[in-house]
Write a protein that holds these residues in place. Structure first.
Motif, PDB file in Angstrom:
ATOM      1  N   VAL A 195      -1.564  78.252 -32.521  1.00  0.00           N
ATOM      2  CA  VAL A 195      -1.915  77.067 -33.318  1.00  0.00           C
ATOM      3  C   VAL A 195      -1.433  77.232 -34.756  1.00  0.00           C
ATOM      4  N   GLY A 196      -1.523  78.433 -35.294  1.00  0.00           N
ATOM      5  CA  GLY A 196      -1.003  78.670 -36.637  1.00  0.00           C
ATOM      6  C   GLY A 196       0.470  78.357 -36.729  1.00  0.00           C
ATOM      7  N   ALA A 197       1.233  78.727 -35.697  1.00  0.00           N
ATOM      8  CA  ALA A 197       2.666  78.432 -35.688  1.00  0.00           C
ATOM      9  C   ALA A 197       2.914  76.926 -35.620  1.00  0.00           C
ATOM     10  N   LEU A 215      -7.382  69.438 -34.274  1.00  0.00           N
ATOM     11  CA  LEU A 215      -7.079  70.142 -33.031  1.00  0.00           C
ATOM     12  C   LEU A 215      -7.799  69.460 -31.879  1.00  0.00           C
ATOM     13  N   TRP A 216      -7.147  69.429 -30.744  1.00  0.00           N
ATOM     14  CA  TRP A 216      -7.694  68.838 -29.515  1.00  0.00           C
ATOM     15  C   TRP A 216      -7.318  69.757 -28.371  1.00  0.00           C
ATOM     16  N   GLY A 217      -8.258  70.016 -27.471  1.00  0.00           N
ATOM     17  CA  GLY A 217      -7.936  70.858 -26.324  1.00  0.00           C
ATOM     18  C   GLY A 217      -8.725  70.447 -25.107  1.00  0.00           C
ATOM     19  N   ALA A 229      -9.801  76.912 -34.369  1.00  0.00           N
ATOM     20  CA  ALA A 229     -10.515  76.347 -35.524  1.00  0.00           C
ATOM     21  C   ALA A 229     -11.349  77.404 -36.241  1.00  0.00           C
ATOM     22  N   ALA A 230     -11.796  78.409 -35.502  1.00  0.00           N
ATOM     23  CA  ALA A 230     -12.597  79.475 -36.111  1.00  0.00           C
ATOM     24  C   ALA A 230     -11.777  80.338 -37.064  1.00  0.00           C
ATOM     25  N   PHE A 231     -10.465  80.364 -36.863  1.00  0.00           N
ATOM     26  CA  PHE A 231      -9.593  81.228 -37.664  1.00  0.00           C
ATOM     27  C   PHE A 231      -8.658  80.456 -38.585  1.00  0.00           C
ATOM     28  N   GLU A 232      -8.493  79.158 -38.348  1.00  0.00           N
ATOM     29  CA  GLU A 232      -7.458  78.384 -39.021  1.00  0.00           C
ATOM     30  C   GLU A 232      -8.088  77.382 -39.986  1.00  0.00           C
ATOM     31  N   PRO A 233      -8.120  77.711 -41.292  1.00  0.00           N
ATOM     32  CA  PRO A 233      -8.758  76.816 -42.259  1.00  0.00           C
ATOM     33  C   PRO A 233      -8.030  75.492 -42.439  1.00  0.00           C
ATOM     34  N   ARG A 234      -6.788  75.406 -41.981  1.00  0.00           N
ATOM     35  CA  ARG A 234      -6.051  74.150 -42.120  1.00  0.00           C
ATOM     36  C   ARG A 234      -6.484  73.104 -41.103  1.00  0.00           C
ATOM     37  N   ILE A 288     -16.626  78.597 -37.076  1.00  0.00           N
ATOM     38  CA  ILE A 288     -16.113  77.222 -37.042  1.00  0.00           C
ATOM     39  C   ILE A 288     -16.903  76.396 -38.036  1.00  0.00           C
ATOM     40  N   THR A 289     -16.242  75.948 -39.072  1.00  0.00           N
ATOM     41  CA  THR A 289     -16.918  75.179 -40.114  1.00  0.00           C
ATOM     42  C   THR A 289     -16.434  73.739 -40.189  1.00  0.00           C
ATOM     43  N   CYS A 290     -15.300  73.411 -39.579  1.00  0.00           N
ATOM     44  CA  CYS A 290     -14.825  72.033 -39.596  1.00  0.00           C
ATOM     45  C   CYS A 290     -15.662  71.194 -38.627  1.00  0.00           C
ATOM     46  N   PRO A 291     -15.657  69.874 -38.769  1.00  0.00           N
ATOM     47  CA  PRO A 291     -16.369  69.027 -37.817  1.00  0.00           C
ATOM     48  C   PRO A 291     -15.894  69.294 -36.387  1.00  0.00           C
ATOM     49  N   LEU A 292     -16.846  69.370 -35.470  1.00  0.00           N
ATOM     50  CA  LEU A 292     -16.560  69.796 -34.097  1.00  0.00           C
ATOM     51  C   LEU A 292     -17.215  68.825 -33.124  1.00  0.00           C
ATOM     52  N   MET A 293     -16.428  68.316 -32.191  1.00  0.00           N
ATOM     53  CA  MET A 293     -16.945  67.466 -31.117  1.00  0.00           C
ATOM     54  C   MET A 293     -16.607  68.123 -29.796  1.00  0.00           C
TER      55      MET A 293
END
Length: 353
Positions: A195-197, A215-217, A229-234, A288-293
């Motif tokens: 995902v970082g790439a 992100l969607w999975g 999302a847990a590792f990627e602040p973007r 994971i700090t971003c909004p999560l559904m």
């Protein structure tokens, strides 16, 4: 998962997925009638795909580009389902896979909105993806779409459509162990690298706003996207559908399956169990700090809703679970109950117009 390659079990479990992702009902019924053993699977589905491919190529020749796009996109997804679990015959699987990729690539300029095949630098090689952008939107926010254990970007058109209609660009990509990348790269529990790439790649473009990426999975991607999302602040928001929280115990309890073993490039099932044990959000979900559904189906026997609820409970940011009481794995049988709603949620968090 011991019945993963049992014809009746596969047909029953995945029929809503086939139809909701673009397989015509008539093709599903014809293939189901033609398949009596797994050896029939590839040829039966390929025969259905060939009809759509032939119509698409004829439409291209005649200059009927809308029809060409429609037929070839259908051919691509039907070829995908011809190969998606055929890990016992890699040569046949790869041949069918190449046809799926070719048909979707031919369709891309002629679908609405059009798509672009992209290649994302990764680990000294490339990951293949499909980028689509909404019409008349300058630098739209983007959604990086993470595939499942046996899904690929050629299967994503109906999922992409919900985001595109709401002003979001989509980048469906084949990560390690998936689609075009599965032959070179094994399943990667530490999926944040892929995902970082992908986000790095989006930052290299000026036609997508890489400062607003969600992100969607789906299925195994329902683990991959929250893991990233847990590792990627973007990542500004994340949707996960029917992913496992801790896959190892589920995989061991089922006895394992060849689809995971082969795509993990594991020599033995014991090796596959060791890799499966790394597929876990234990001690990670809290980051994971971003909004999560998180979406799940109460009838899911592959990744029970308790797995999704645990993720929501342990995430640190604003999170919510939508567990559909009549939903199966990925709730493909009731997609209308979450696909539009989750796309609205993503558009809101990414500021899409």
């Amino acid at each position: 998962m011991a019945d993963y390659l049992n014809v009746a079990a596969v047909m029953e479990r995945w029929s809503p997925r086939f139809i909701s992702n673009g397989v015509p009902l008539a093709d599903f019924r014809a293939a189901a009638e033609a398949i009596t053993a797994m050896e029939d699977w590839g040829p039966a589905w390929a025969a259905r795909a060939e009809t759509h491919e032939a119509m698409g190529l004829a439409a291209l020749e005649a200059g009927n580009m809308i029809s060409a796009g429609e037929h070839l996109q259908t051919a691509g997804v039907v070829y995908h389902f011809a190969k998606f679990i055929m890990v016992g015959d890699i040569d046949q699987m790869r041949g069918l896979h190449e046809k799926a990729v070719r048909c979707r690539n031919l369709a891309l300029p002629h679908i609405d909105p059009p798509g672009e095949r992209v290649e994302i630098p990764y680990a000294g090689s490339k990951l293949a993806g499909i980028l689509r952008k909404p019409k008349n939107v300058a630098r739209p926010p983007g959604v990086a779409m993470c595939m499942g254990m046996d899904s690929a970007k050629e299967e994503m058109a109906t999922n992409e459509a919900h985001f595109l209609r709401r002003g979001l660009a989509t980048l469906a990509f084949d990560g390690p162990g998936q689609g075009e990348a599965e032959y070179e790269f094994p399943i990667l529990p530490e999926y944040e690298a892929a995902v970082g790439a992908v986000i790095d790649y989006l930052e290299s473009r000026d036609d997508v706003d890489a400062g607003r990426v969600g992100l969607w999975g789906v299925s195994f991607g329902g683990y991959y996207a929250p893991r990233a999302a847990a590792f990627e602040p973007r990542a500004k928001a994340c949707i996960g559908i029917s992913g496992p929280f801790d896959f190892g115990p589920l995989f061991r309890a089922s006895g394992g399956n060849e689809v995971f073993r082969v795509r993990a490039h594991a020599d033995t099932m014991d090796d596959a169990f060791a890799i499966a044990d790394r597929v876990s959000l234990t001690g990670i979900a809290k980051n994971i700090t971003c909004p999560l559904m998180i979406i799940g189906g109460a009838l899911d026997t592959m990744s029970p809703p308790s797995e999704q609820q645990r993720l929501v409970d342990e995430a640190s940011g604003p999170s919510q679970a939508l567990i559909l009481e009549d939903g199966n794995h990925c709730a493909n049988n009731v997609r209308y109950k979450y696909s539009p709603q989750s796309a609205d949620w993503m558009a809101g968090h990414l500021g899409a117009g």
